[in-house]
Design a protein around this motif. Structure first.
Motif, short mmCIF file in Angstrom:
data_model
loop_
_atom_site.label_atom_id
_atom_site.label_comp_id
_atom_site.label_asym_id
_atom_site.label_seq_id
_atom_site.Cartn_x
_atom_site.Cartn_y
_atom_site.Cartn_z
N TYR A 144 0.82 -1.21 0.00
CA TYR A 144 0.00 0.00 0.00
C TYR A 144 0.86 1.26 0.00
CZ TYR A 144 -3.55 3.36 1.42
OH TYR A 144 -4.38 4.44 1.48
N LEU A 145 1.97 1.21 0.77
CA LEU A 145 2.83 2.40 0.91
C LEU A 145 3.95 2.45 -0.13
CD1 LEU A 145 3.25 2.47 4.81
CD2 LEU A 145 1.71 3.87 3.40
N TYR A 146 4.01 1.44 -1.02
CA TYR A 146 5.15 1.36 -1.94
C TYR A 146 5.41 2.64 -2.73
CZ TYR A 146 8.38 -0.30 -5.46
OH TYR A 146 9.47 -0.44 -6.27
N PRO A 147 4.38 3.30 -3.28
CA PRO A 147 4.66 4.55 -4.02
C PRO A 147 5.41 5.57 -3.18
CG PRO A 147 2.42 3.81 -4.43
CD PRO A 147 2.95 2.94 -3.33
N SER A 148 5.14 5.61 -1.87
CA SER A 148 5.83 6.57 -1.00
C SER A 148 7.22 6.09 -0.60
CB SER A 148 5.01 6.81 0.27
OG SER A 148 3.70 7.21 -0.06
N LEU A 149 7.47 4.76 -0.71
CA LEU A 149 8.75 4.19 -0.27
C LEU A 149 9.76 4.06 -1.41
CD1 LEU A 149 7.37 1.31 2.01
CD2 LEU A 149 8.33 3.49 2.74
N LYS A 150 9.35 4.40 -2.64
CA LYS A 150 10.23 4.21 -3.78
C LYS A 150 11.56 4.95 -3.62
CE LYS A 150 7.40 3.00 -7.76
NZ LYS A 150 6.85 3.47 -9.06
#
Length: 198
Positions: A144-150
């Motif tokens: 879910y948070l992957y876009p922010s963790l890139k």
């Protein structure tokens, strides 16, 4: 934050079906066979994993080397025959290092890996069930948070393979054969011989 867990798992199953790794039934049956082998070999127990970590028991690495070796040789011939093809994942160095550290910490706390954990749960180990639930929730949260963790994953270094680095695809066969040889050369004594059953 609007997260629907049923929608999430439905989307995950849909993604698996579109990646052409086989039907859900085929994947399920492979999982059952995997679980039977793990349970039969007893590498789903803490003493086997601890023995491996302390280099006093080698049943786990023997099984891993043998399985990867057979899979490498099998995949080599299946690709030669046109029955399979590679799905090479990109090297994202920051993500690999961070993921490896988190994986190691989780394995040290739980005493089992994500492959052997579900088998241990099926035997009634409730303590492992807490780790399994935590892992699933953490995986869902990461997705879910992957876009922010890139930003902390680091650069994408492409999809190099060992065969490309060597320049010959027969290296895959040699690699698999070497792993099988290592599996047979590793000592067979277990941690029980050193400190007794845990």
């Amino acid at each position: 934050m609007n997260f629907n867990i049923i929608e999430f798992f439905s989307h995950t199953i849909d993604l698996v079906q579109k990646q052409h790794h086989g039907s859900i039934l085929t994947i399920f049956l492979i999982g059952v066979v995997f679980g039977v082998i793990i349970q039969w070999s007893r590498v789903d127990t803490f003493d086997k994993i601890a023995g491996f970590a302390m280099l006093k028991g080698f049943k786990v690495p023997k099984m891993l080397f043998l399985a990867i070796g057979i899979a490498s040789i099998g995949l080599y011939f299946m690709i030669k025959m046109g029955w399979a093809h590679y799905h090479v994942k990109p090297i994202i160095l920051g993500g690999l290092i961070l993921g490896g550290i988190i994986f190691g910490i989780g394995m040290a706390i739980l005493g089992l890996c994500p492959g052997t954990g579900p088998v241990a749960v099926s035997e009634g180990n409730i303590d492992v069930l807490t780790g399994l639930i935590g892992g699933l929730l953490a995986g869902a949260l990461f997705s879910y948070l992957y876009p922010s963790l890139k930003a902390i994953m680091g650069p994408n270094l492409g999809k190099p393979t060992l065969a490309q680095l060597v320049g010959h695809d027969w290296f895959i066969f040699i690699y698999g054969a070497a792993l099988i040889l290592i599996a047979f050369l590793l000592p067979s004594h277990e941690i029980e011989e050193e400190v007794g059953e845990v």
